[in-house]
Design a protein around this motif. Structure first.
Motif, PDB file in Angstrom:
ATOM      1  N   ILE A  22       0.840  -1.201   0.000  1.00 29.84           N
ATOM      2  CA  ILE A  22       0.000   0.000   0.000  1.00 29.84           C
ATOM      3  C   ILE A  22       0.875   1.252   0.000  1.00 29.84           C
ATOM      4  O   ILE A  22       0.632   2.200  -0.756  1.00 29.84           O
ATOM      5  N   THR A  26       0.740   3.961  -3.101  1.00 28.51           N
ATOM      6  CA  THR A  26       0.088   5.240  -2.795  1.00 28.51           C
ATOM      7  C   THR A  26       1.077   6.360  -2.513  1.00 28.51           C
ATOM      8  O   THR A  26       0.777   7.528  -2.766  1.00 28.51           O
ATOM      9  N   GLN A  27       2.271   6.038  -2.007  1.00 26.34           N
ATOM     10  CA  GLN A  27       3.238   7.072  -1.655  1.00 26.34           C
ATOM     11  C   GLN A  27       4.368   7.193  -2.672  1.00 26.34           C
ATOM     12  O   GLN A  27       4.792   8.309  -3.004  1.00 26.34           O
ATOM     13  N   GLN A  31      -0.407   6.416  -6.820  1.00 33.43           N
ATOM     14  CA  GLN A  31      -1.748   6.084  -7.293  1.00 33.43           C
ATOM     15  C   GLN A  31      -2.747   6.154  -6.146  1.00 33.43           C
ATOM     16  O   GLN A  31      -2.369   6.200  -4.970  1.00 33.43           O
ATOM     17  N   ARG A  32      -4.021   6.147  -6.489  1.00 30.30           N
ATOM     18  CA  ARG A  32      -5.059   6.109  -5.466  1.00 30.30           C
ATOM     19  C   ARG A  32      -5.511   4.670  -5.264  1.00 30.30           C
ATOM     20  O   ARG A  32      -5.555   3.875  -6.210  1.00 30.30           O
ATOM     21  N   MET A  33      -5.837   4.325  -4.028  1.00 27.67           N
ATOM     22  CA  MET A  33      -6.381   2.990  -3.749  1.00 27.67           C
ATOM     23  C   MET A  33      -7.884   3.051  -3.992  1.00 27.67           C
ATOM     24  O   MET A  33      -8.587   3.854  -3.389  1.00 27.67           O
ATOM     25  N   TYR A  51      -5.216  -0.232  -7.333  1.00 27.84           N
ATOM     26  CA  TYR A  51      -4.698   1.134  -7.383  1.00 27.84           C
ATOM     27  C   TYR A  51      -4.890   1.673  -8.804  1.00 27.84           C
ATOM     28  O   TYR A  51      -4.806   0.916  -9.773  1.00 27.84           O
ATOM     29  N   TRP A 140      -3.426  10.816 -10.611  1.00 28.47           N
ATOM     30  CA  TRP A 140      -3.745  11.116  -9.215  1.00 28.47           C
ATOM     31  C   TRP A 140      -2.588  11.915  -8.625  1.00 28.47           C
ATOM     32  O   TRP A 140      -1.449  11.801  -9.089  1.00 28.47           O
ATOM     33  N   THR A 142      -0.626  13.442  -4.904  1.00 29.99           N
ATOM     34  CA  THR A 142      -0.435  13.259  -3.461  1.00 29.99           C
ATOM     35  C   THR A 142       0.385  14.435  -2.949  1.00 29.99           C
ATOM     36  O   THR A 142       0.859  15.264  -3.736  1.00 29.99           O
TER      37      THR A 142
END
Length: 263
Positions: A22, A26-27, A31-33, A51, A140, A142
């Motif tokens: 994860i 995501t980091q 990408q987004r989960m 993702y 996406w 972050t």
């Protein structure tokens, strides 16, 4: 002859522990989960994690099974690397970003005139970010990966093969791809309009031992291609059967999509 496949739908791999997976997607990749389900097959209730890019589009969805029960063996006959597109000029950001996260990478390389960086997932899975100015999908973002440098979705996959001709024949005759380039040990195959989410690259490695075919940590599981509906799935299964690829599965209902599987 018209073929049903329009491009990539998703890529699935067997990762290790869930939290590092994860964190990586995501980091690091940014990408987004978008979904968390359970593996349909087998006795054990393994998580299935998804993702994607900003719009959760087919051709951007990476899925993983956090799975530490058995380790896989990397080798030929497998997806060697999954390729994401990023905007032109963003690889300097990605080098710094990967360094901050202490992610092993091989620096900036070039293949078929496009620059890319290959880097490693904690379980040993390999990924690339590749500059592609023509991909206009929305990435996406972050706190660390802003929208102007974010991954747009898949460009395609690199497959390690011991015999290029037979794999090329499968993609051309059974799936409707066409050969659009050859460079050293690499062969580029594209479907439909080609380019992002429509490309498979074969890496000829005749001396590389066969990778494992088990459901094993650190190895890819499959690349899925997108087709419009069940009629298209039935048409594709018919093409496989006519060409002698008779190990294709029946149509499976995965609740959120229907699919067939063929080696």
């Amino acid at each position: 002859m018209e073929y049903p496949a329009t491009g990539l739908h998703h890529v699935t791999a067997c990762a290790g522990a869930a939290q590092p997976d994860i964190d990586f997607f995501t980091q690091v990749i940014g990408q987004r989960m978008i979904k968390q389900t359970i593996l349909f097959d087998g006795r054990y209730a393994h998580y299935h994690l998804y993702y994607s890019n900003a719009k959760a589009e087919p051709g951007s969805v990476m899925t993983t099974f956090p799975y530490s029960r058995v380790k896989g063996r990397k080798g030929s006959g497998q997806i060697q690397a999954t390729i994401y597109t990023v905007p032109a000029g963003s690889l300097s950001f990605w080098l710094d970003h990967l360094k901050r996260h202490k992610i092993e990478n091989k620096g900036i390389q070039e293949r078929f005139g496009q620059k890319f960086i290959r880097f490693m997932h904690p379980s040993g899975l390999e990924f690339e970010v590749l500059e592609d100015s023509s991909d206009k999908r929305v990435g996406w973002h972050t706190p660390e990966v802003s929208k102007d440098v974010s991954v747009r979705g898949f460009f395609g996959t690199v497959l390690s093969v011991r015999e290029t001709s037979e794999t090329e024949r499968f993609f051309v005759d059974a799936l409707g791809f066409r050969k659009t380039g050859s460079e050293g040990a690499y062969t580029r195959l594209e479907v439909a309009s080609g380019g992002a989410a429509k490309t498979i690259i074969l890496h000829h490695e005749p001396e590389k031992p066969q990778g494992s075919w088990i459901f094993g940590e650190g190895t890819p599981h499959h690349v899925a291609l997108n087709v419009p509906d069940d009629d298209a799935l039935a048409q594709q299964k018919g093409i496989y059967d006519e060409l002698g690829y008779t190990d294709c599965s029946e149509i499976k209902d995965r609740n959120y999509f229907h699919s067939i599987y063929c080696r």
